[in-house]
Design an enzyme around this catalytic site. Structure first.
Site, mmCIF file in Angstrom:
data_model
loop_
_atom_site.group_PDB
_atom_site.id
_atom_site.type_symbol
_atom_site.label_atom_id
_atom_site.label_comp_id
_atom_site.label_asym_id
_atom_site.label_seq_id
_atom_site.Cartn_x
_atom_site.Cartn_y
_atom_site.Cartn_z
ATOM 1 N N GLU A 41 0.828 -1.203 0.000
ATOM 2 C CA GLU A 41 0.000 0.000 0.000
ATOM 3 C C GLU A 41 0.867 1.261 0.000
ATOM 4 O OE1 GLU A 41 -3.528 1.960 2.818
ATOM 5 O OE2 GLU A 41 -2.047 0.602 3.695
ATOM 6 N N LYS A 114 -10.377 2.809 -1.427
ATOM 7 C CA LYS A 114 -10.446 2.160 -0.112
ATOM 8 C C LYS A 114 -11.739 2.522 0.607
ATOM 9 C CE LYS A 114 -7.470 1.589 3.998
ATOM 10 N NZ LYS A 114 -6.131 1.940 4.528
ATOM 11 N N CYS A 151 -5.540 -2.571 2.774
ATOM 12 C CA CYS A 151 -5.184 -2.545 4.195
ATOM 13 C C CYS A 151 -6.384 -2.742 5.123
ATOM 14 C CB CYS A 151 -4.408 -1.277 4.515
ATOM 15 S SG CYS A 151 -3.402 -1.433 6.022
#
Length: 291
Positions: A41, A114, A151
């Protein structure tokens, strides 16, 4: 046969240096036969979300005029490799922690932003990132159907299931995770981190790979050590490859997608689902109706 590579690397504050290292490690992975390579990431820089400073918004770039994504498009085309690329996106006045899926011919297959944004000591991402608005996706790539979260997404079973329902055969998670500030009182999470993703692999009978950064990064006197432990597991949860907590390395594993597909169909998880009973998942408090 799909051959997945997961890159575990450290970063500096120099974008050009990080990008060139990433390119070099992709080349290394392809030289070992990989046709799908996952980088960590936000590998373009140190993990600046340790602190809240408006100056770091200047690191964001629009997808349309991005400084390094075209380099990875050219690399994908040259090496015939699929590359999910994490980056800090600016879209007019919005900012996202995003991933673009680059197919083996260099084409951009789509964008994922995200969805779950953390906010805790050392990981103050809500200051920088808007919650993603793309929804979860499965991308039909040259290496198979690939779903990618980012993540904090990796802790949520709903994310993995949504990607699997759209046909994902491989779940990928680029990551930046490690030590917590002492004041947070949080234990080392590396084993929890692996276990929850292995659970996603088993529950959805998909292959899974997670790429983390390593090393200690210092921003304004704040130290954060990233614990690596990147890994690849199969659709039964067995680890196929795993890195330690400090090495920069490339993990490689062969993925038999046809065998996994047949096993997944025969096991019946997706046959026996009862979506009509899952309405409470659409709420925050678990209540499906009000008194």
């Amino acid at each position: 046969m799909t051959k997945l590579a997961v890159v575990q690397m450290s970063m500096t504050s120099n974008l050009e240096h990080n990008v060139e290292k990433a390119i070099s490690m992709v080349r290394d992975a392809v030289s070992q036969g990989a046709n799908l390579v996952l980088l960590p990431e936000l590998f373009e820089n140190l993990y600046w979300c340790q602190v809240q400073r408006e100056q770091y918004f200047s690191l964001a770039n629009p997808l349309e005029s991005h400084p390094f994504i075209p380099k990875f498009q050219a690399l994908a085309k040259e090496l015939n490799v699929v590359l999910p690329i994490s980056f800090f996106e600016r879209a007019n006045q919005a900012h996202y922690n995003s991933l673009v899926m680059i197919d083996a011919g260099g084409e951009l297959l789509g964008l994922y932003r995200k969805s779950h944004i953390p906010d805790g000591p050392g990981y103050t991402e809500k200051y920088y990132f808007n919650p993603g608005d793309t929804g979860f996706k499965s991308f039909p790539t040259n290496a198979g159907n690939v779903g990618a979260g980012i993540c904090w997404d990796q802790w949520y079973p709903e994310s993995a299931r949504a990607m699997a329902l759209q046909g994902a055969e491989i779940l990928l998670y680029p990551t930046a995770i490690g030590s917590e500030p002492e004041s947070a009182g949080t234990p080392d999470t590396r084993h929890m981190w692996q276990r929850v993703m292995i659970g996603h692999a088993v529950a959805n009978l998909c292959y899974l790979g997670a790429a983390n950064r390593v090393g200690t990064e210092t921003i304004e006197g704040n130290d954060q050590r990233y614990y690596g432990s990147s890994f690849i597991c199969d659709y039964t949860g067995e680890k196929l490859a795993e890195a330690d907590d400090s090495e920069q390395t490339v993990l490689i594993a062969n993925l038999n997608l046809e065998k996994a597909k047949n096993f997944r169909a025969g096991f019946g998880f997706f046959r026996d689902r009862r979506p009509e009973l899952y309405q409470s998942l659409l709420t925050l408090d678990g209540k499906t109706r009000r008194m």
